[in-house]
Write a protein that holds these residues in place. Sequence first.
Motif, PDB file in Angstrom:
ATOM      1  N   GLU A 171       0.494  -0.899  -0.443  1.00 16.06           N
ATOM      2  CA  GLU A 171      -0.179   0.119  -0.180  1.00 16.06           C
ATOM      3  C   GLU A 171       1.039   1.439   0.143  1.00 16.06           C
ATOM      4  O   GLU A 171       0.768   2.244  -1.126  1.00 16.06           O
ATOM      5  N   LYS A 208       0.557   3.960  -2.699  1.00 17.48           N
ATOM      6  CA  LYS A 208       0.719   5.674  -2.818  1.00 17.48           C
ATOM      7  C   LYS A 208       1.918   6.289  -2.273  1.00 17.48           C
ATOM      8  O   LYS A 208       1.296   8.064  -3.189  1.00 17.48           O
ATOM      9  N   SER A 232     -14.844   1.085  -0.109  1.00 19.21           N
ATOM     10  CA  SER A 232     -13.148   0.828   0.374  1.00 19.21           C
ATOM     11  C   SER A 232     -12.988  -0.274  -0.534  1.00 19.21           C
ATOM     12  O   SER A 232     -11.549  -0.846  -0.872  1.00 19.21           O
ATOM     13  N   TYR A 291     -10.527  -0.800  -3.704  1.00 22.20           N
ATOM     14  CA  TYR A 291      -9.304  -0.175  -3.628  1.00 22.20           C
ATOM     15  C   TYR A 291      -8.301  -2.171  -2.780  1.00 22.20           C
ATOM     16  O   TYR A 291      -7.103  -1.497  -3.477  1.00 22.20           O
ATOM     17  N   TYR A 292      -9.109  -2.067  -1.591  1.00 25.33           N
ATOM     18  CA  TYR A 292      -8.555  -3.529  -1.497  1.00 25.33           C
ATOM     19  C   TYR A 292      -8.120  -4.909  -1.742  1.00 25.33           C
ATOM     20  O   TYR A 292      -7.411  -5.437  -2.453  1.00 25.33           O
ATOM     21  N   THR A 333      -8.315  -4.831  -5.469  1.00 27.56           N
ATOM     22  CA  THR A 333      -7.160  -3.565  -6.449  1.00 27.56           C
ATOM     23  C   THR A 333      -5.438  -4.336  -5.578  1.00 27.56           C
ATOM     24  O   THR A 333      -5.180  -4.773  -6.684  1.00 27.56           O
TER      25      THR A 333
END
Length: 544
Positions: free
Chosen positions: A70, A74, A116, A119-120, A122
């Motif tokens: 993550e 980011k 969410s 996001y999680y 992927t």
Amino acid sequence: MALFRENEIKALKQGRFELLVIGGGATGAGIALDAASRGLRVALVERDDFASGTSSRSTKLVHGGVRYLEQAIKLLDLGRLGLVNAALRERAVILRIAPHLTRRLAFLTPLYRWRSLPYYYTGLKLYDHLAGRLSLGPSRFVSAQQARACFPAIKRTGLKGGLIYFDGQFDDARMNLSLVLTARQYGAVVANHVEVRGLDKRSARIRAAAVHDHIAGDDWEIEAQVVINAAGPFADLVRRMDDPLAKPTLNLSSGVHIVLDQRLCAPDLGLLIPRTADGRVIFLIPWMGTTLAGTTDSPAAVDFHPQAANQDIDYILRELATYLEHPIDRSEIKAAWSGLRPLIGAANVANTAALPRDHAIDVSPSGLITVVGGKWTTYRLMAKEAVDRAIELGGFAPRLRCFTDQLLLLGAHELRLEGEQAAGCLRGRNMDADLPVDVASHLRSAYGDRAPQVAEIAARGYFSRLAQGYPFIEADVLWAAREEMACTVMDVLARRTRLAFLDNAAARAAVPRVSKLLAQEFHWDELKLKVERQLAEERLAQGL
Ligand code: FAD
């Protein structure tokens, strides 16, 4: 003192080594195995017990690190992505070289907001993709109903569903011990409870280390052409033995875990809380018949016995309460412990700029190689890099190239045999018929193909449990003393068995029996028995 350790101490006193490794945690043990298996003459000394530092206090995950992934995404940081990738490859290596000490574990990530999910989802698919053919199984979405069914303790209100993904889990202290004992099989001379107290220079190069044996009370010097400092959070203390003016390079942070009842988790499913109030992750993991929860990240001072601070325990309980149907009461905590992370403050480590950011290797003007950082999962890569540097520095001519990615650890050999052959090795002595299922299963996972030898000791009358509800038996203690260099009651309770990490009260109750068994093995007199017993009681009363 056991004959095994006596021989090692004698060899340390007589030998002249190419390499001396200071510190018997994951990093030092990995280095000793790498160097010995390449044919170098290696010594390894550990001031306390093998894995008594951070290496027995981890979350016990063999992982690429979903949190690091993550961060990499980011920050659009390709370096970090590379580290995740490398760790995923190492995950596969560790599962292969120590199958008895490791296992695949599924994790549920609960979702309370539909937004969410992409996001999680992927992120976890990318994690699968990075692992490629080494993936431990495809991550997938499960409905709220399925999530509740597989993890009943989870908070139901607002649950939209969950994501399941896979990682590795291991017994960190026994893996550490296996590395040390395998290094010994390849010719390394290894000793726990031997502390380096000074470094001796000739012509401005370190050539020997002054050591103290805490068991026998002896002092002597170990000669070595190259010395590697693998003292983890204590590495700056060793650097100062080389250069008293050396500036600190490490910032330490404490990571606390608490141990709870097994009923919180299914035996093969953990929970990943992906975002705490302060943006961290918390794991809730089934571990040896209990549930492990953690971890935290608080600035800490150098401490050989770091304690779990009350505010860290409260933090974990508070975060869990957000995600569990019923909050956990402090009285339900069976054990709590802290481990120190050595965070690298690179300012003073001049020649590490080109190295990956998770670990650093530094060579001082007098030739002290310091290796710090990284994670358990990548110990082997750090070890390889450190040994390459030592070979260069010492001008050694190793007989072989590094092959630790193929090198099965002690206990793993016959587990890799196929079908009938393997069954013959492990069941030949009717281990299952003679022992309760949980004990037989513990012996197999702790000792691998050596389990029948421990079962034989049990068959000679040493089959009683050390504590009710746990699979550790008297035979574990005798085996630890005879074959695994356990010297003290805490060596047995904390790192050969894991009772002290699992259940403080159960470990305290086991102290008298374990002390007696060690007294019998080591011919302790009454006074020594009393002292050893008291030391263990005090340590357990203070926390690990
Ligand atoms: P240590 O294990 O601390 O070993 C250093 C050793 O040196 C100690 O045993 C010490 O006694 C010895 N020593 C010090 N001074 C001397 C001296 N003068 N003479 C002789 N010996 C000496 N990584 C993962 O991959 N997975 C995880 O799930 C994970 N979880 C973690 C959770 C926490 C809370 C923390 C803190 C870390 C975690 N890590 C994890 C990271 C991993 O645990 C560490 O990277 C690893 O254990 C570091 O090993 P080490 O050998 O460098 O240090």
